[in-house]
Design a protein around this motif. Structure first.
Motif, short mmCIF file in Angstrom:
data_model
loop_
_atom_site.label_atom_id
_atom_site.label_comp_id
_atom_site.label_asym_id
_atom_site.label_seq_id
_atom_site.Cartn_x
_atom_site.Cartn_y
_atom_site.Cartn_z
N GLN A 122 3.14 3.91 -15.92
CA GLN A 122 2.93 3.69 -14.49
C GLN A 122 3.72 2.50 -13.98
O GLN A 122 4.16 2.49 -12.83
CB GLN A 122 1.44 3.47 -14.22
CG GLN A 122 0.57 4.70 -14.35
CD GLN A 122 -0.86 4.39 -14.00
OE1 GLN A 122 -1.60 3.82 -14.81
NE2 GLN A 122 -1.27 4.74 -12.79
N TYR A 178 2.07 1.73 -3.49
CA TYR A 178 1.04 2.27 -4.36
C TYR A 178 0.75 3.74 -4.05
O TYR A 178 0.58 4.56 -4.96
CB TYR A 178 -0.26 1.46 -4.27
CG TYR A 178 -1.30 2.08 -5.18
CD1 TYR A 178 -1.24 1.87 -6.55
CD2 TYR A 178 -2.27 2.95 -4.68
CE1 TYR A 178 -2.14 2.49 -7.41
CE2 TYR A 178 -3.17 3.57 -5.53
CZ TYR A 178 -3.09 3.34 -6.89
OH TYR A 178 -3.96 3.98 -7.74
N ASP A 179 0.71 4.08 -2.75
CA ASP A 179 0.41 5.46 -2.38
C ASP A 179 1.49 6.44 -2.85
O ASP A 179 1.23 7.63 -2.98
CB ASP A 179 0.21 5.58 -0.87
CG ASP A 179 -1.12 4.99 -0.43
OD1 ASP A 179 -2.02 4.84 -1.28
OD2 ASP A 179 -1.28 4.69 0.77
N ASN A 239 -4.89 12.17 -16.56
CA ASN A 239 -4.94 11.49 -15.26
C ASN A 239 -5.73 10.17 -15.35
O ASN A 239 -6.38 9.77 -14.39
CB ASN A 239 -5.55 12.41 -14.19
CG ASN A 239 -5.24 11.93 -12.78
OD1 ASN A 239 -4.22 11.32 -12.54
ND2 ASN A 239 -6.14 12.21 -11.87
N ARG A 298 -3.69 -1.49 -13.29
CA ARG A 298 -4.27 -2.28 -12.22
C ARG A 298 -3.24 -3.30 -11.77
O ARG A 298 -2.48 -3.84 -12.59
CB ARG A 298 -5.56 -2.98 -12.66
CG ARG A 298 -6.65 -2.03 -13.15
CD ARG A 298 -7.16 -1.10 -12.05
NE ARG A 298 -8.17 -0.17 -12.56
CZ ARG A 298 -7.90 1.08 -12.95
NH1 ARG A 298 -6.67 1.56 -12.87
NH2 ARG A 298 -8.86 1.86 -13.39
N SER A 356 -4.91 7.02 -15.31
CA SER A 356 -4.53 6.00 -14.31
C SER A 356 -5.06 4.60 -14.65
O SER A 356 -5.79 3.99 -13.87
CB SER A 356 -5.03 6.43 -12.93
OG SER A 356 -4.59 7.73 -12.62
N GLN A 383 0.83 -1.20 0.00
CA GLN A 383 0.00 0.00 0.00
C GLN A 383 0.86 1.25 0.00
O GLN A 383 0.57 2.22 -0.69
CB GLN A 383 -0.96 0.03 1.19
CG GLN A 383 -1.81 1.29 1.14
CD GLN A 383 -3.08 1.22 1.93
OE1 GLN A 383 -3.43 0.19 2.49
NE2 GLN A 383 -3.78 2.34 1.98
N PHE A 388 6.01 1.97 -10.71
CA PHE A 388 5.76 0.91 -9.73
C PHE A 388 7.07 0.22 -9.33
O PHE A 388 7.31 -0.03 -8.15
CB PHE A 388 4.76 -0.10 -10.31
CG PHE A 388 4.34 -1.16 -9.32
CD1 PHE A 388 3.32 -0.92 -8.42
CD2 PHE A 388 4.97 -2.39 -9.30
CE1 PHE A 388 2.94 -1.89 -7.51
CE2 PHE A 388 4.59 -3.37 -8.40
CZ PHE A 388 3.57 -3.13 -7.49
N THR A 439 -0.08 10.46 -16.12
CA THR A 439 -0.77 9.78 -17.21
C THR A 439 -1.63 10.82 -17.93
O THR A 439 -2.05 11.81 -17.33
CB THR A 439 -1.67 8.63 -16.71
OG1 THR A 439 -2.61 9.14 -15.76
CG2 THR A 439 -0.86 7.51 -16.08
N LYS A 476 1.14 6.20 -7.29
CA LYS A 476 -0.11 6.63 -7.92
C LYS A 476 0.00 8.04 -8.50
O LYS A 476 -0.84 8.45 -9.28
CB LYS A 476 -1.28 6.56 -6.93
CG LYS A 476 -1.20 7.57 -5.80
CD LYS A 476 -2.35 7.37 -4.82
CE LYS A 476 -2.25 8.34 -3.66
NZ LYS A 476 -3.30 8.07 -2.66
#
Length: 197
Positions: free
Chosen positions: A129, A37-38, A48, A53, A50, A34, A133, A45, A41
């Motif tokens: 993205q 991801y936080d 936006n 997944r 996003s 988490q 990550f 993009t 994020k």
């Protein structure tokens, strides 16, 4: 100094970071993911949108389903990693645009009404993205082992049977194990990769 990031952070995220091929059995927690991801994020993009997944594959049963679609040694790497993430593009990402890009009301229909252009835009931005990550995993003090050597059509059928997501990358995540890294391969020099016009 040309970079605002301190040298230790530069090493953690870039210079000393390698693709990991083995991992210890130390668990990767939900809290760690988490936190990753936080952080990531906020990757840019278009509009936006996003579209990335992330499906976390934790159970032995799910992992065994996944490795049926692995090529070569990627299956063994995936079975031995404490956590695996399947990254996919949400082909219906445009449905969330009104909340993600509220100052342009009609954008969902104006730009993304055709499925083919939506898939192309979503894939391009989800790939962007994905790079963030991997950096987020490194920022958490973990190693990432990204792999494209999978039968993604098979993964899509088994994990995303409704056709609304398309997988494009599998990433093993954890603390690096013994002999986790191959020797660093060369990279292009600045003058070979950068041009000014």
């Amino acid at each position: 100094m040309a970079l605002a990031l301190d040298p230790a952070a530069q090493d953690l995220l870039f210079r000393e970071a390698h693709t990991a091929n083995t991992f210890t059995d130390e668990p990767v927690t939900d809290e760690q993911i988490q936190a990753v991801y936080d952080l990531v994020k906020f990757a840019p993009t278009a509009f936006n949108q996003s579209p990335l997944r992330v499906t976390l594959v934790r159970s032995r049963e799910a992992r065994e389903r996944l490795v049926k679609y692995a090529m070569g040694a990627n299956g063994d790497k995936t079975l031995s990693a404490p956590l695996t993430a399947v990254l996919s593009v949400d082909l219906d990402f445009h449905e969330k645009l009104p909340e993600l890009f509220p100052h342009a009301p009609g954008i969902k229909d104006a730009y993304f009404s055709e499925a083919t252009s939506r898939e192309a835009a979503g894939t391009q931005n989800a790939t962007l993205q994905a790079g963030y990550f991997i950096l987020g995993v490194r920022a958490a003090g973990l190693a990432a082992g990204p792999m494209t050597g999978f039968d993604f059509a098979g993964i899509n059928e088994k994990f995303f049977g409704d056709g609304k997501q398309k997988a494009f990358l599998v990433i093993n995540i954890g603390k690096p194990g013994d002999d986790a890294f191959f020797p660093r391969s060369p990279r292009l020099a600045f003058e070979d990769a950068v041009a000014t016009v």
